[in-house]
Every structure is written in structure tokens, then in C-alpha cells.
Design a protein around this motif. Structure first.
Motif, mmCIF file in Angstrom:
data_model
loop_
_atom_site.group_PDB
_atom_site.id
_atom_site.type_symbol
_atom_site.label_atom_id
_atom_site.label_comp_id
_atom_site.label_asym_id
_atom_site.label_seq_id
_atom_site.Cartn_x
_atom_site.Cartn_y
_atom_site.Cartn_z
ATOM 1 N N LYS A 181 0.804 -1.215 0.000
ATOM 2 C CA LYS A 181 0.000 0.000 0.000
ATOM 3 C C LYS A 181 0.844 1.276 0.000
ATOM 4 O O LYS A 181 0.302 2.366 -0.123
ATOM 5 N N ILE A 182 2.168 1.152 0.172
ATOM 6 C CA ILE A 182 3.039 2.305 0.381
ATOM 7 C C ILE A 182 3.817 2.655 -0.875
ATOM 8 O O ILE A 182 4.306 1.779 -1.587
ATOM 9 N N ARG A 183 3.940 3.974 -1.135
ATOM 10 C CA ARG A 183 4.957 4.516 -2.014
ATOM 11 C C ARG A 183 5.746 5.541 -1.198
ATOM 12 O O ARG A 183 5.159 6.447 -0.616
ATOM 13 N N SER A 184 7.067 5.364 -1.158
ATOM 14 C CA SER A 184 7.929 6.245 -0.370
ATOM 15 C C SER A 184 8.971 6.862 -1.300
ATOM 16 O O SER A 184 9.764 6.156 -1.913
ATOM 17 N N TYR A 185 8.970 8.192 -1.389
ATOM 18 C CA TYR A 185 9.798 8.907 -2.351
ATOM 19 C C TYR A 185 11.018 9.522 -1.670
ATOM 20 O O TYR A 185 10.873 10.270 -0.691
ATOM 21 N N CYS A 186 12.201 9.231 -2.196
ATOM 22 C CA CYS A 186 13.428 9.800 -1.656
ATOM 23 C C CYS A 186 14.520 9.760 -2.714
ATOM 24 O O CYS A 186 14.755 8.712 -3.318
ATOM 25 N N ASP A 187 15.194 10.879 -2.927
ATOM 26 C CA ASP A 187 16.284 10.977 -3.887
ATOM 27 C C ASP A 187 17.628 11.138 -3.184
ATOM 28 O O ASP A 187 17.709 11.606 -2.043
ATOM 29 N N ALA A 188 18.684 10.782 -3.902
ATOM 30 C CA ALA A 188 20.017 10.656 -3.315
ATOM 31 C C ALA A 188 20.564 11.955 -2.727
ATOM 32 O O ALA A 188 21.336 11.933 -1.759
ATOM 33 N N LEU A 189 20.206 13.099 -3.303
ATOM 34 C CA LEU A 189 20.753 14.367 -2.822
ATOM 35 C C LEU A 189 20.085 14.873 -1.543
ATOM 36 O O LEU A 189 20.533 15.838 -0.935
ATOM 37 N N ASP A 190 19.020 14.217 -1.117
ATOM 38 C CA ASP A 190 18.267 14.640 0.063
ATOM 39 C C ASP A 190 19.062 14.332 1.337
ATOM 40 O O ASP A 190 19.434 13.179 1.562
ATOM 41 N N PRO A 191 19.339 15.328 2.184
ATOM 42 C CA PRO A 191 20.100 15.073 3.411
ATOM 43 C C PRO A 191 19.273 14.531 4.569
ATOM 44 O O PRO A 191 19.829 14.197 5.615
ATOM 45 N N TYR A 192 17.958 14.442 4.391
ATOM 46 C CA TYR A 192 17.085 14.021 5.483
ATOM 47 C C TYR A 192 16.601 12.581 5.337
ATOM 48 O O TYR A 192 16.651 11.811 6.293
ATOM 49 N N CYS A 193 16.138 12.203 4.155
ATOM 50 C CA CYS A 193 15.724 10.814 3.938
ATOM 51 C C CYS A 193 16.847 9.991 3.331
ATOM 52 O O CYS A 193 16.724 8.768 3.198
ATOM 53 N N CYS A 194 17.938 10.644 2.930
ATOM 54 C CA CYS A 194 19.096 9.963 2.370
ATOM 55 C C CYS A 194 20.348 10.576 2.999
ATOM 56 O O CYS A 194 20.292 11.114 4.106
ATOM 57 N N ASN A 195 21.477 10.494 2.315
ATOM 58 C CA ASN A 195 22.717 11.032 2.880
ATOM 59 C C ASN A 195 23.328 12.089 1.967
ATOM 60 O O ASN A 195 24.536 12.239 1.889
ATOM 61 N N GLY A 196 22.475 12.832 1.261
ATOM 62 C CA GLY A 196 22.933 13.861 0.343
ATOM 63 C C GLY A 196 23.221 15.178 1.033
ATOM 64 O O GLY A 196 23.259 15.272 2.263
ATOM 65 N N ASN A 197 23.417 16.219 0.225
ATOM 66 C CA ASN A 197 23.775 17.526 0.794
ATOM 67 C C ASN A 197 23.015 18.676 0.147
ATOM 68 O O ASN A 197 23.455 19.813 0.196
ATOM 69 N N ASN A 198 21.864 18.385 -0.452
ATOM 70 C CA ASN A 198 21.075 19.421 -1.107
ATOM 71 C C ASN A 198 19.678 19.457 -0.499
ATOM 72 O O ASN A 198 18.813 18.663 -0.865
ATOM 73 N N ALA A 199 19.475 20.394 0.424
ATOM 74 C CA ALA A 199 18.189 20.472 1.114
ATOM 75 C C ALA A 199 17.042 20.813 0.171
ATOM 76 O O ALA A 199 15.877 20.480 0.444
ATOM 77 N N THR A 200 17.346 21.478 -0.942
ATOM 78 C CA THR A 200 16.293 21.821 -1.904
ATOM 79 C C THR A 200 15.614 20.580 -2.445
ATOM 80 O O THR A 200 14.406 20.581 -2.707
ATOM 81 N N THR A 201 16.383 19.505 -2.609
ATOM 82 C CA THR A 201 15.815 18.232 -3.086
ATOM 83 C C THR A 201 14.671 17.784 -2.193
ATOM 84 O O THR A 201 13.670 17.244 -2.666
ATOM 85 N N HIS A 202 14.817 18.031 -0.901
ATOM 86 C CA HIS A 202 13.830 17.562 0.076
ATOM 87 C C HIS A 202 12.468 18.202 -0.131
ATOM 88 O O HIS A 202 11.447 17.616 0.245
ATOM 89 N N GLN A 203 12.441 19.397 -0.707
ATOM 90 C CA GLN A 203 11.175 20.105 -0.881
ATOM 91 C C GLN A 203 10.516 19.835 -2.233
ATOM 92 O O GLN A 203 9.419 20.342 -2.483
ATOM 93 N N GLY A 204 11.155 19.041 -3.088
ATOM 94 C CA GLY A 204 10.676 18.923 -4.457
ATOM 95 C C GLY A 204 9.833 17.720 -4.809
ATOM 96 O O GLY A 204 9.479 17.538 -5.977
ATOM 97 N N TYR A 205 9.459 16.911 -3.840
ATOM 98 C CA TYR A 205 8.819 15.636 -4.173
ATOM 99 C C TYR A 205 7.411 15.785 -4.732
ATOM 100 O O TYR A 205 6.969 14.970 -5.536
ATOM 101 N N GLY A 206 6.692 16.812 -4.303
ATOM 102 C CA GLY A 206 5.352 17.018 -4.840
ATOM 103 C C GLY A 206 5.378 17.261 -6.339
ATOM 104 O O GLY A 206 4.610 16.657 -7.099
ATOM 105 N N ASN A 207 6.284 18.139 -6.776
ATOM 106 C CA ASN A 207 6.399 18.417 -8.207
ATOM 107 C C ASN A 207 6.983 17.242 -8.972
ATOM 108 O O ASN A 207 6.549 16.924 -10.082
ATOM 109 N N GLU A 208 7.982 16.598 -8.389
ATOM 110 C CA GLU A 208 8.681 15.524 -9.102
ATOM 111 C C GLU A 208 7.848 14.254 -9.198
ATOM 112 O O GLU A 208 7.840 13.585 -10.235
ATOM 113 N N TYR A 209 7.174 13.909 -8.102
ATOM 114 C CA TYR A 209 6.514 12.609 -8.039
ATOM 115 C C TYR A 209 5.002 12.683 -7.850
ATOM 116 O O TYR A 209 4.357 11.657 -7.629
#
Length: 216
Positions: free
Chosen positions: A175-203
Motif C-alpha cells: 500500500k506504500i509509495r515512499s519517495y526519496c532521492d540521493a541528494l536529500d540530506p534528510y531521507c538519504c545522505n545527500g547535501n542538497n536540502a532543496t531536493t527535500h522540498q521537491g517531491y510534490g512536483n517531481e513525483y
């Protein structure tokens, strides 16, 4: 956008066919925060559906742990209360960042000792669990390679509070879809906080298609 909570439905004879819960990210103002992109898309696709925001602090810094504790309880309480009021309604749960973390904790159980959640049971009633048809998480700090069965995105590492190796969420795997990209420093180990805010538009379109496949 039609918005209701369980209290406003008391005494009403009709319940929606579909009800959506949205949990916002850390420091977002009360309401849906960045989860609104997903929530609004679902409401638009299903006229007559309703929604409610999860009421919790969404605090950061030194208050993050207590916020997660309260949010984990509140999201479960709101889901269980609505299901009790409207047991035939199909439920969709959307969580963004900390909002995804509290949903993960409440639905999947397993505890969250880093944030002081020591109990390991799921907080969702069996009736409500059956009524939950789709779950959308974006930027979930609990993201882990162990959750590959429902993960979408380029991240292959864990978030800052990942699930332990081997953990599964058996009642909701499909039942789950979980979205996370490599540059995200919160759900992954990246260093681009902007990535973290983009999931609505991207996915957003991917998430809506998934929800539709579950709701029919």
C-alpha cells in the motif's frame, strides 16, 4: 477543498467514500505543508472526497523528539477516530518529512528509540488498517534500504533515523509509495536540502497514479 475531521462528522448520516490525511513537514505552519500537493491532487481526482491535516507540533531542533512522539500518537488517534465514525470510507495517508516519520511509526510499529518512541506495536486499529488503501511518504527520515519494495527515487542509503536492517512493514507493504532521492540530506545522505522540498512536483503524478490503482 473539502476538509473535515471526525468531530464535524458527528451526527451526520453520510460519510465520504474517500478521506485523506495529510501530515506536514518540520517547521511548516499548521495545516498540510508540503503534503498539500499530494492531498489536493487526490481530492481533485475524487470529487466528494474529504481530508484533514494531522494536528501535531512539527517542531525541529531540541523539540524534534517530543514532536515525533506526539505526532505518532496524534496521527493514529485521528485515523482511528475517523474510521470509527465512517467505517466504510477508504482512507489515504500522506506524510511529508517528519509527517512521514510519524506515519511510519504509527502504521508500521517497531518503535523509534532515537526519538523516544519505545513501544513497538502499531497504533492503528485493525478496522482502520483495513480501510487504509494507500500511503504516500515523501522525504521520510526513516527511509532505509530495507524498504526497497516500496521505495521510489534515486536514494540507496538510509535517512537520518533509518529503520534497522531487516525491518519490514508487513501490513502495508503493498500500500506504500515512499519517495526519496540521493541528494536529500534528510531521507538519504545527500547535501542538497532543496531536493527535500521537491517531491510534490517531481513525483506528484506518480503518487496519484499509485493511489488510483489502490482506490479503483
Amino acid at each position: 477543498m473539502a476538509e473535515h475531521n471526525a468531530a464535524t462528522l458527528n451526527g451526520r448520516q453520510s460519510c465520504p467514500n474517500i478521506h485523506v490525511f495529510g501530515a506536514r513537514e518540520t517547521t511548516a505552519a499548521a495545516g498540510y505543508g508540503s503534503s498539500s500537493t499530494f492531498v489536493n491532487a487526490i481530492l481533485k481526482a475524487y470529487p466528494g472526497s474529504t481530508s484533514e491535516a494531522i494536528n501535531y507540533p512539527a517542531a525541529g531542533g531540541d523539540s524534534y523528539a517530543s514532536s515525533v512522539q506526539q505526532g505518532t500518537q496524534n496521527i493514529a488517534n485521528q485515523i482511528n477516530a475517523f474510521n470509527k465514525q465512517c467505517p466504510s470510507a477508504k482512507l489515504v495517508v500522506v506524510g511529508y518529512s517528519q509527517g512521514a516519520q510519524i506515519g511510519d511509526n504509527a502504521l508500521c510499529g517497531g518503535g523509534d528509540p532515537n526519538q523516544g518512541v519505545t513501544y513497538t506495536n502499531s497504533l492503528i486499529s485493525s478496522s482502520a488498517a483495513s480501510a487504509i488503501k494507500a500511503v504516500i511518504w515523501a522525504g521520510n527520515p526513516r527511509n532505509s534500504p530495507a524498504e526497497s519494495s516500496f521505495h521510489v527515487g534515486t536514494c540507496t542509503a538510509g535517512g537520518f533515523d533509518p529503520r534497522p536492517s531487516g525491518f519490514t512493514c508487513p501490513s502495508y507493504q503493498s500500500k506504500i509509495r515512499s519517495y526519496c532521492d540521493a541528494l536529500d540530506p534528510y531521507c538519504c545522505n545527500g547535501n542538497n536540502a532543496t531536493t527535500h522540498q521537491g517531491y510534490g512536483n517531481e513525483y506528484g503524478s506518480n503518487a496519484l497514479a499509485f493511489v488510483k490503482s489502490k482506490l479503483g
